[in-house]
Design an enzyme around this catalytic site. Sequence first.
Site, mmCIF file in Angstrom:
data_model
loop_
_atom_site.group_PDB
_atom_site.id
_atom_site.type_symbol
_atom_site.label_atom_id
_atom_site.label_comp_id
_atom_site.label_asym_id
_atom_site.label_seq_id
_atom_site.Cartn_x
_atom_site.Cartn_y
_atom_site.Cartn_z
ATOM 1 N N TYR A 162 -20.147 31.387 -4.409
ATOM 2 C CA TYR A 162 -20.216 32.844 -4.568
ATOM 3 C C TYR A 162 -21.561 33.275 -5.166
ATOM 4 O O TYR A 162 -22.190 34.229 -4.700
ATOM 5 C CB TYR A 162 -19.059 33.269 -5.467
ATOM 6 C CG TYR A 162 -18.900 34.745 -5.704
ATOM 7 C CD1 TYR A 162 -18.374 35.585 -4.727
ATOM 8 C CD2 TYR A 162 -19.224 35.299 -6.944
ATOM 9 C CE1 TYR A 162 -18.195 36.947 -4.978
ATOM 10 C CE2 TYR A 162 -19.047 36.644 -7.206
ATOM 11 C CZ TYR A 162 -18.533 37.466 -6.217
ATOM 12 O OH TYR A 162 -18.357 38.797 -6.469
ATOM 13 N N LYS A 166 -24.376 35.718 -3.433
ATOM 14 C CA LYS A 166 -24.694 37.000 -4.065
ATOM 15 C C LYS A 166 -26.179 37.142 -4.382
ATOM 16 O O LYS A 166 -26.754 38.220 -4.233
ATOM 17 C CB LYS A 166 -23.855 37.169 -5.342
ATOM 18 C CG LYS A 166 -22.389 37.473 -5.077
ATOM 19 C CD LYS A 166 -22.200 38.713 -4.228
ATOM 20 C CE LYS A 166 -20.765 39.152 -4.085
ATOM 21 N NZ LYS A 166 -20.622 40.323 -3.199
ATOM 22 N N ALA A 194 -15.981 45.934 -12.115
ATOM 23 C CA ALA A 194 -14.863 46.862 -11.965
ATOM 24 C C ALA A 194 -13.591 46.084 -11.706
ATOM 25 O O ALA A 194 -13.617 44.948 -11.222
ATOM 26 C CB ALA A 194 -15.134 47.841 -10.819
ATOM 27 N N LEU A 515 -62.246 57.435 -29.228
ATOM 28 C CA LEU A 515 -61.340 56.996 -28.172
ATOM 29 C C LEU A 515 -60.024 57.762 -28.219
ATOM 30 O O LEU A 515 -59.348 57.921 -27.200
ATOM 31 C CB LEU A 515 -61.069 55.492 -28.341
ATOM 32 C CG LEU A 515 -60.061 54.837 -27.395
ATOM 33 C CD1 LEU A 515 -60.591 54.836 -25.961
ATOM 34 C CD2 LEU A 515 -59.762 53.406 -27.839
ATOM 35 N N PHE A 564 -50.207 44.468 -31.284
ATOM 36 C CA PHE A 564 -50.427 45.618 -30.408
ATOM 37 C C PHE A 564 -50.583 45.110 -28.970
ATOM 38 O O PHE A 564 -51.459 44.288 -28.688
ATOM 39 C CB PHE A 564 -51.671 46.393 -30.840
ATOM 40 C CG PHE A 564 -51.597 46.877 -32.268
ATOM 41 C CD1 PHE A 564 -50.753 47.905 -32.619
ATOM 42 C CD2 PHE A 564 -52.369 46.280 -33.265
ATOM 43 C CE1 PHE A 564 -50.671 48.355 -33.937
ATOM 44 C CE2 PHE A 564 -52.302 46.707 -34.581
ATOM 45 C CZ PHE A 564 -51.443 47.752 -34.918
#
Length: 737
Positions: A162, A166, A194, A515, A564
């Site tokens: 499966y 998939k 679901a 800047l 950063f």
Amino acid sequence: MSLSFEGRVVLVTGAGGGLGREYALAFAERGASVIVNDLGADTKGGGKSSAAADKVVEEIRAKGGKAVANYDSVEDGEKLIQTALDAFGRIDVVVNNAGILRDRSFARTSDLDWDLIQRVHLRGSFLVTRAAWNHMKNQKFGRIIMTASAAGIYGNFGQANYSAAKLGLLGLANTLAIEGHKYNIHCNTIAPVAGSRLTETVMPPDLVASLKPEYVAPLVLWLCHEQCQENGGLFEVGAGWIGKLRWERTQGYIVRQKNQSMKPESIRDHWEKICDFTDATKPANIQESLQSMVSVLSQVESQGDVGVNPAAAAASAGLGSGIDPTKAVGQKLPPTTFSFNHTQCILYALGVGMSTKDPDHLRFLYEGHPDFSCLPTFGVIPSQAAMMDGGLSSVPGLNIDFTQVLHGEQYLELYKPLPTSGKLTSEATIADVLDKGSGAVILLDVNTYSGNELVCYNQFSVFVVGAGGFGGKRSSEKAKPPVRPPKRSPDAVVIDSTTRDQAALYRLSGDWNPLHIDPSFAAMGGFKAPILHGLCSFGFAARHVLKQFADNDPSRFKAIKVRFVKPVMPGQSLQTEMWKEGNRVHIQCKVKETDAVVLAGAYVDLHGASGASPENLSQGGGLQSELVFAEIGRRIKDVGSELVKKVNAVFGWEITKDGKKAAQWTIDLKSGSGSLHKGPYGGKADVTMTVSDEDFMEVVQGKLNPQKAFFSGKLKVRGNIMLSQKLEVILKDYAKL
């Protein structure tokens, strides 16, 4: 305006029940003509019946909708599309939903188990879509849905067949999205959760009943509407939640050198760097994937002959001639002084996004407030003068181009709460200089004093582009390293908007780099507009932690470290994700609009809470739950080994009172003979539950079912939700009051 499908013809495969039925009903309700396909087989692919498809068609027609049934296998794709053409004259939407299960452990999977799954899921979707493809091309419109699964994305025991099918559907969908784009054919993939005939075999009945198909169908309708321009997307969806997935790749590491063979030992020695997801890239297509390979070829070919001294090779290439660590390291910069009063403290607080709209911010914005304080991250302001005033240019061995200097990382540690006025003196030292190949890193340590008393310590990590290759070391024990966040969902997320003038306001605290204000200067740096200061984002993230985990008490703040990563544009929203582990809060900051990470490897260290804080509540008569946990602790001592065998998990509990966290407990039933911990826990919980003291007692006394508490929102669960089924073993059997 509501989304209409009037005039559209929609084919839904496997529409006799579950998700497929819900899709068919939803499309028909909004005006579509629907082909309800269902072979009528059982969940393993056996048998055949027209009843399921006929029943859904009757439901649609009873409500005034248009629908016809089709009973063919998806392997007869042409017949399904012909039904659409015969009944309605066209085909606009194909929802590939049909599926079966033949779950077996891999060793027990037969050829038939494997082939049937591939034929129905993967081959069936291929044949149905191929039959519709040319019709969609000719009409210059088409919408296709492929149905993948979490088993395909992540793998799942007993579902090798499966899972393979998939994930194969995702690869098919990605290629169809590329080929269909110019014809206005969009193909997207969903991985739904679901309740259905398939999921009832792997989920508890209550969970199946609660995860309704109607919580998935709206996403399918939106992706299939002409207004939706999404193409090639992958979405997990269930319970009303929708998330988009994408690939992520490490920066990787080149383990081959020119004129040398590539050996597995080299891979072993650099495995950690190969697998390091810090500053990960997110290739979106095959061109971006291949681009890195081409770059590697170029880098390897540009290497000098093997065996040449790196420093000599760099010198011969004219690189690194301005960097000499032996002269630079240990050099002290001229001391700088910083005089300030409450005005500078308030201006800084405004610069990092504080506002009078939030009453909690007033203590940082109004000098007359009884608890008026300076934000802890203001500690970077007195020390930054060491760089802003050109001190680095006077250091021997650092002949660098200052237009190529970037702020790479920042560490700040406070030794006492910052004063709200006074005169501070900062003394800076070159702690180390590192050779990163493409550039140099300068570690600048700055100690800031009030008189003779040390107030705070900063470490600036400065990256100089193009200054590497001087033969220096790549790492330093003096560097304050970034730390990856835990591999689990964050404990808290705060989203905060910056303003268009955020950079203009923040620069008034002393960072005058054009800047951040001058468009023409920003353009010279390759930016479309002035960017926000990295230390401004740094301030935003720090105050988010301070509010979330320290009740805005600056005396709780100890240290902060950030790397950063990418710039922020003024006006964008900052999303700070936080993980609390003991007194350390790991943080990651993103731009909400782009999902780009801007601060990574970051953390804030806090001092322990005072005795009156929620972390250390005495709870004398305050929390009823303390009696339960005391009883659990006693029973663990008596029968802990038995519990460990039954449960084998670590449960975290966050007990709230009046909406605020009042206590934290951890029940370790995974190691040894079990144990109970109050307060911060050094290990990692498999599942963490947050519940009010009152609702906790309702659960313990059997008045409130744990699953019902979860679905009503009274019990919040992070981690492995399935472990909640074992709560009864802990609470009911071992904590009777």
